[in-house]
Design a protein around this motif. Structure first.
Motif, PDB file in Angstrom:
ATOM      1  N   VAL A 167      30.219  32.972  -1.009  1.00 55.30           N
ATOM      2  CA  VAL A 167      30.056  32.213   0.245  1.00 55.30           C
ATOM      3  C   VAL A 167      29.040  32.897   1.150  1.00 55.30           C
ATOM      4  N   GLU A 168      28.170  32.091   1.751  1.00 60.17           N
ATOM      5  CA  GLU A 168      27.225  32.562   2.766  1.00 60.17           C
ATOM      6  C   GLU A 168      27.335  31.657   3.988  1.00 60.17           C
ATOM      7  N   THR A 169      26.979  32.200   5.154  1.00 63.95           N
ATOM      8  CA  THR A 169      26.957  31.404   6.390  1.00 63.95           C
ATOM      9  C   THR A 169      25.609  31.601   7.088  1.00 63.95           C
ATOM     10  N   PRO A 170      24.531  31.079   6.512  1.00 66.34           N
ATOM     11  CA  PRO A 170      23.196  31.306   7.067  1.00 66.34           C
ATOM     12  C   PRO A 170      23.003  30.652   8.430  1.00 66.34           C
ATOM     13  N   GLU A 171      22.313  31.356   9.323  1.00 62.97           N
ATOM     14  CA  GLU A 171      21.996  30.842  10.654  1.00 62.97           C
ATOM     15  C   GLU A 171      20.718  30.006  10.625  1.00 62.97           C
ATOM     16  N   PHE A 172      20.597  29.136  11.609  1.00 58.16           N
ATOM     17  CA  PHE A 172      19.371  28.359  11.773  1.00 58.16           C
ATOM     18  C   PHE A 172      19.225  27.993  13.246  1.00 58.16           C
ATOM     19  N   PRO A 173      18.002  27.747  13.714  1.00 60.43           N
ATOM     20  CA  PRO A 173      17.804  27.341  15.106  1.00 60.43           C
ATOM     21  C   PRO A 173      18.161  25.869  15.296  1.00 60.43           C
ATOM     22  N   ALA A 174      18.711  25.565  16.463  1.00 62.27           N
ATOM     23  CA  ALA A 174      19.080  24.183  16.773  1.00 62.27           C
ATOM     24  C   ALA A 174      18.973  23.975  18.275  1.00 62.27           C
ATOM     25  N   ARG A 175      18.752  22.740  18.682  1.00 63.58           N
ATOM     26  CA  ARG A 175      18.720  22.408  20.102  1.00 63.58           C
ATOM     27  C   ARG A 175      19.970  21.630  20.487  1.00 63.58           C
ATOM     28  N   SER A 176      20.397  21.809  21.723  1.00 67.90           N
ATOM     29  CA  SER A 176      21.508  21.012  22.247  1.00 67.90           C
ATOM     30  C   SER A 176      21.005  20.174  23.425  1.00 67.90           C
ATOM     31  N   PHE A 177      21.705  19.073  23.700  1.00 62.69           N
ATOM     32  CA  PHE A 177      21.278  18.137  24.743  1.00 62.69           C
ATOM     33  C   PHE A 177      22.476  17.735  25.589  1.00 62.69           C
ATOM     34  N   ALA A 231      18.474  13.086  34.737  1.00 62.88           N
ATOM     35  CA  ALA A 231      18.620  14.543  34.815  1.00 62.88           C
ATOM     36  C   ALA A 231      19.227  14.979  33.485  1.00 62.88           C
ATOM     37  N   THR A 232      18.460  15.712  32.691  1.00 62.40           N
ATOM     38  CA  THR A 232      18.903  16.123  31.362  1.00 62.40           C
ATOM     39  C   THR A 232      18.615  17.605  31.145  1.00 62.40           C
ATOM     40  N   THR A 233      19.313  18.184  30.183  1.00 61.45           N
ATOM     41  CA  THR A 233      19.123  19.592  29.833  1.00 61.45           C
ATOM     42  C   THR A 233      18.998  19.719  28.321  1.00 61.45           C
ATOM     43  N   ILE A 234      17.959  20.407  27.881  1.00 61.97           N
ATOM     44  CA  ILE A 234      17.743  20.689  26.460  1.00 61.97           C
ATOM     45  C   ILE A 234      17.665  22.203  26.304  1.00 61.97           C
ATOM     46  N   GLU A 235      18.518  22.746  25.427  1.00 65.88           N
ATOM     47  CA  GLU A 235      18.578  24.198  25.267  1.00 65.88           C
ATOM     48  C   GLU A 235      18.406  24.581  23.811  1.00 65.88           C
ATOM     49  N   ASP A 236      17.773  25.719  23.578  1.00 66.57           N
ATOM     50  CA  ASP A 236      17.646  26.278  22.240  1.00 66.57           C
ATOM     51  C   ASP A 236      18.897  27.069  21.905  1.00 66.57           C
ATOM     52  N   ARG A 237      19.484  26.776  20.764  1.00 68.78           N
ATOM     53  CA  ARG A 237      20.698  27.448  20.314  1.00 68.78           C
ATOM     54  C   ARG A 237      20.523  27.897  18.870  1.00 68.78           C
ATOM     55  N   THR A 238      21.540  28.557  18.331  1.00 65.68           N
ATOM     56  CA  THR A 238      21.612  28.833  16.896  1.00 65.68           C
ATOM     57  C   THR A 238      22.938  28.302  16.380  1.00 65.68           C
ATOM     58  N   SER A 239      22.963  27.985  15.113  1.00 65.90           N
ATOM     59  CA  SER A 239      24.186  27.530  14.483  1.00 65.90           C
ATOM     60  C   SER A 239      24.230  28.082  13.070  1.00 65.90           C
ATOM     61  N   ARG A 240      25.296  27.735  12.340  1.00 68.61           N
ATOM     62  CA  ARG A 240      25.449  28.215  10.973  1.00 68.61           C
ATOM     63  C   ARG A 240      25.912  27.093  10.054  1.00 68.61           C
ATOM     64  N   ASN A 241      25.431  27.125   8.823  1.00 67.21           N
ATOM     65  CA  ASN A 241      26.003  26.349   7.741  1.00 67.21           C
ATOM     66  C   ASN A 241      26.974  27.233   6.972  1.00 67.21           C
ATOM     67  N   VAL A 242      27.832  26.628   6.188  1.00 66.83           N
ATOM     68  CA  VAL A 242      28.643  27.351   5.212  1.00 66.83           C
ATOM     69  C   VAL A 242      28.240  26.840   3.836  1.00 66.83           C
TER      70      VAL A 242
END
Length: 490
Positions: free
Chosen positions: A109-119, A250-261
């Motif tokens: 099992v791996e849980t690799p990270e990746f960049p993601a945006r939230s809104f 009025a909106t907010t967009i942020e850079d985040r990280t997440s993971r897959n399994v």
């Protein structure tokens, strides 16, 4: 299941992407995604493939077993502000639960990270000629300046491809608010085309009755502030070109990280991988127990019963995707990060997204386009995937039917990469027909899931019979392809 960005969009629309894939949700402004961690099987003695595996696996998996995983996902959401959304403690706890369960079952099992945006949106207000008009913001829409945008309305041709081509904007004055009609291409394409034409904002009217909710622009560059309208309001505005429009967002967009399994068996040919996936995240509004705890639970039950070292001919890989609700980001980043050689090792991809809807349909993605609706067929071999899924559904006592590859779930990046795909689905906000109610039970004229993307998407809404049937069907299908990928091109 992600919001409505690509419904009824031909697959050729999915053929371009800033990360080398056909998805509007790829992030052209983000750094190239990391190569995903594809678990390397531990060397073990290869067992003789077990010809009884498909039926044995069906006999061992249970709806009750899947439901126990759902209970844990509900508990996680309840303990973490009511959701399991991107970049929240609830999502992190979901990742840890799934990864731990798979490791305990013997998987690599791996849980690799990746960049993601939230809104998120704090204010949405549309005024036409001084009168408030109902509207809904499209995810990843930029904000308007303080005080909003005030400009005359420019009406595009309201046809099936409204706003999909630069030529559609030839007569749009600079600074106008543009009215387009949904259909023909992703919403992000319409908005970016309006930006290139120097418009100020975009209104997208629905092309079917009802409001245009849960839509997204995806990760598309140079889009404008964009909101959706109901079909009725769009029809009314189509005859009012030149009227004054004021739009405040009025909106907010942020850079985040997440993971897959990502987990793989230690047995089976690692050069011929059978892959199955389900998205693990929920929306912010609720715990996401049908969308998509149900797909996660059915797949996790199957993985545990299969075990990490089964007697198979082909390696089996399970994936649980992050940030699907933000635009298929986890699966898109995963496929984009595969080398050509690793991509070619994936024989097929099975997708589970919403398989316990309370007013359930029994749907399999239309791999051969025999229904002739919306998008075209999947890559060669997808028809075989659909056939096997429908055969396995039939053994549970129901006759399934096809549903369009509309780009709303994680099969999209796999199809775009030429990988045969298919999957099961019990329906979201769409309405069950009288014919379907007669065939499957339930209530005609009502949504398959009235709690889609809402706080009420909780465990008490799950149709346990549908969950059981779909768990059996996917287990039998995985068992079949784990022994042989006959019917799937090399």
């Amino acid at each position: 299941m992600r919001p409505l960005s690509l419904r009824a969009t031909p697959l050729r629309v999915l053929a371009l992407s800033a990360v080398g894939l056909a998805m509007a949700c790829s992030a052209p402004s983000s750094p190239p995604p990391p190569t995903p961690a594809t678990p390397a099987p531990t060397a073990t003695a290869a067992p003789t493939p077990d010809a009884t595996l498909p039926d044995r696996l069906v006999a061992e998996v249970t709806g009750d077993g899947a439901f126990r995983h759902l209970e844990e996902l509900q508990r996680i959401a309840d303990a973490n502000s009511g959701n399991r959304a991107l970049a929240t403690p609830g999502y992190d706890a979901s990742v840890e639960y799934v990864a731990r369960t798979l490791r305990d079952a013997g998987y690599t099992v791996e849980t690799p990270e990746f960049p993601a945006r939230s809104f998120s949106a704090q204010e949405v207000r549309l005024t036409v000629d001084g009168a408030l008009t109902a509207s809904s913001v499209l995810s990843f829409s930029p904000a308007t300046p303080a005080g909003g945008i005030t400009a005359p309305l420019a009406v595009l041709t309201q046809d099936e491809t409204s706003g999909c081509e630069a030529a559609d904007f030839a007569n749009v004055p600079a600074g106008a608010v543009v009215l387009a009609r949904r259909g023909g291409c992703p919403f992000g394409v319409k908005s970016a085309n309006a930006g290139a034409a120097r418009a100020a904002a975009v209104l997208v009217a629905n092309n079917q009755d009802g409001p245009l909710d849960q839509a997204t622009l995806g990760d598309v560059a140079n889009v404008l502030p964009t909101v959706g309208l109901s079909k009725a309001d769009g029809d009314a505005l189509a005859g009012r070109a030149g009227v004054a429009v004021n739009l405040v967002l009025a909106t907010t967009i942020e850079d985040r990280t997440s993971r897959n399994v990502v987990a793989q068996t230690t047995t089976g040919n690692p050069d011929n991988v059978v892959m199955a996936g389900a998205h693990l995240d929920s929306v912010q509004a609720g715990p996401g127990i049908n969308d998509n705890g149900s797909g996660t639970a059915a797949l996790l039950e199957t993985a545990v019963r299969l075990g990490g070292a089964p007697a198979v001919a082909n390696a089996v890989r399970f994936a649980f995707w992050g940030a699907e609700e933000e635009g298929l980001i986890g699966s898109t980043q995963y496929v984009a990060g595969l080398s050509d050689a690793d991509r070619q090792k994936i024989s097929l991809y099975l997708n589970l997204d919403m398989v316990g809807s309370p007013n359930a349909g029994y749907l399999a993605y239309d791999g051969d386009n025999s229904d002739n609706e919306g998008a075209g067929p999947g890559p060669e071999g997808s028809a075989t995937v659909e056939r096997v899924l429908l055969e396995r559904l039939a053994t549970t006592g129901v006759t399934g039917e096809g549903t369009d590859f509309d780009g709303r779930s994680d099969y999209g990046p796999f199809i775009a990469a030429g990988i045969p795909a298919g999957g099961l689905f019990t329906g979201a906000e769409e309405i069950k027909t009288p014919e379907q109610a007669q065939r499957w039970g339930g209530t005609a004229g009502q949504p398959y899931d009235r709690c889609y993307h809402q706080a009420c998407d909780r465990i008490d809404g799950i149709d346990r019979t549908a969950l059981d049937r779909n768990t059996d069907a996917v287990a039998g299908t995985i068992g079949r392809f784990a022994l042989s990928t006959d019917g799937i091109p090399a």
